[in-house]
Design a protein around this motif. Sequence first.
Motif, PDB file in Angstrom:
ATOM      1  N   ILE A 131       0.833  -1.213   0.000  1.00  0.00           N
ATOM      2  CA  ILE A 131       0.000   0.000   0.000  1.00  0.00           C
ATOM      3  C   ILE A 131       0.865   1.259   0.000  1.00  0.00           C
ATOM      4  N   PRO A 132       1.892   1.383   0.857  1.00  0.00           N
ATOM      5  CA  PRO A 132       2.747   2.574   0.767  1.00  0.00           C
ATOM      6  C   PRO A 132       3.465   2.683  -0.582  1.00  0.00           C
ATOM      7  N   ALA A 133       3.851   1.574  -1.187  1.00  0.00           N
ATOM      8  CA  ALA A 133       4.494   1.626  -2.501  1.00  0.00           C
ATOM      9  C   ALA A 133       3.517   2.130  -3.551  1.00  0.00           C
ATOM     10  N   GLN A 134       2.263   1.715  -3.447  1.00  0.00           N
ATOM     11  CA  GLN A 134       1.248   2.202  -4.379  1.00  0.00           C
ATOM     12  C   GLN A 134       1.004   3.697  -4.182  1.00  0.00           C
ATOM     13  N   ILE A 135       0.977   4.139  -2.940  1.00  0.00           N
ATOM     14  CA  ILE A 135       0.806   5.574  -2.652  1.00  0.00           C
ATOM     15  C   ILE A 135       1.965   6.358  -3.239  1.00  0.00           C
ATOM     16  N   ALA A 136       3.177   5.840  -3.110  1.00  0.00           N
ATOM     17  CA  ALA A 136       4.349   6.529  -3.646  1.00  0.00           C
ATOM     18  C   ALA A 136       4.290   6.625  -5.163  1.00  0.00           C
ATOM     19  N   SER A 137       3.784   5.584  -5.806  1.00  0.00           N
ATOM     20  CA  SER A 137       3.775   5.585  -7.271  1.00  0.00           C
ATOM     21  C   SER A 137       2.728   6.519  -7.846  1.00  0.00           C
ATOM     22  N   THR A 138       1.723   6.879  -7.059  1.00  0.00           N
ATOM     23  CA  THR A 138       0.678   7.763  -7.577  1.00  0.00           C
ATOM     24  C   THR A 138       0.954   9.245  -7.320  1.00  0.00           C
ATOM     25  N   LYS A 139       2.098   9.559  -6.730  1.00  0.00           N
ATOM     26  CA  LYS A 139       2.428  10.967  -6.474  1.00  0.00           C
ATOM     27  C   LYS A 139       2.647  11.688  -7.805  1.00  0.00           C
ATOM     28  N   ASP A 140       2.070  12.874  -7.916  1.00  0.00           N
ATOM     29  CA  ASP A 140       2.261  13.694  -9.106  1.00  0.00           C
ATOM     30  C   ASP A 140       3.666  14.296  -9.062  1.00  0.00           C
ATOM     31  N   PRO A 141       4.469  14.176 -10.125  1.00  0.00           N
ATOM     32  CA  PRO A 141       5.844  14.668 -10.078  1.00  0.00           C
ATOM     33  C   PRO A 141       5.950  16.175  -9.857  1.00  0.00           C
ATOM     34  N   VAL A 142       5.029  16.937 -10.416  1.00  0.00           N
ATOM     35  CA  VAL A 142       5.081  18.396 -10.245  1.00  0.00           C
ATOM     36  C   VAL A 142       4.825  18.771  -8.804  1.00  0.00           C
ATOM     37  N   VAL A 143       3.797  18.179  -8.209  1.00  0.00           N
ATOM     38  CA  VAL A 143       3.482  18.453  -6.801  1.00  0.00           C
ATOM     39  C   VAL A 143       4.597  17.950  -5.897  1.00  0.00           C
ATOM     40  N   ALA A 144       5.155  16.798  -6.226  1.00  0.00           N
ATOM     41  CA  ALA A 144       6.218  16.229  -5.405  1.00  0.00           C
ATOM     42  C   ALA A 144       7.467  17.089  -5.432  1.00  0.00           C
ATOM     43  N   LEU A 145       7.770  17.713  -6.577  1.00  0.00           N
ATOM     44  CA  LEU A 145       8.945  18.568  -6.661  1.00  0.00           C
ATOM     45  C   LEU A 145       8.751  19.886  -5.909  1.00  0.00           C
TER      46      LEU A 145
END
Length: 148
Positions: A131-145
């Motif tokens: 579940i945490p790996a799935q949450i990490a993969s759905t992060k938007d790159p623009v928001v994450a940066l």
Amino acid sequence: AILSSTLGELVNIISYVLIAFASISLVVSSIMIGIITYVSVVERIKEIGVLRALGARKKDIRRVFNAETLIIGFSAGLIGVLVSLVLTIPISAIIASLSSGMVANIASLTIWHGIALVVVSMTLTLVSGLIPAQIASTKDPVVALRTE
């Protein structure tokens, strides 16, 4: 015969209670591993953003965190098996001294049981990290940066 059957039932009851305690501890430890992996995801949002900006797919991000949980599970399982192997020596000696030498090497851990325990450890950590790996993969790159 009555005493033997009563002792057999008592051993079975104690075994069921110990299995219940072990199951509860496995569930709790799996939840804690999931929480620790989620905290790792939250702390590494910027890294996830950089990876996604450089072209990493969602599958790649999931694989990074799944590999991390597998390494943790392997390390924990290996440490547990090694500690168990070391503890079998004094436990067998104590039991042999209490039974006047009638029972020797009662505490043992075969190689196949050790391998099975490491595999179970890796499986539990992988399942709790999905579940945490799935949450990490759905992060938007623009928001994450943009996050600090």
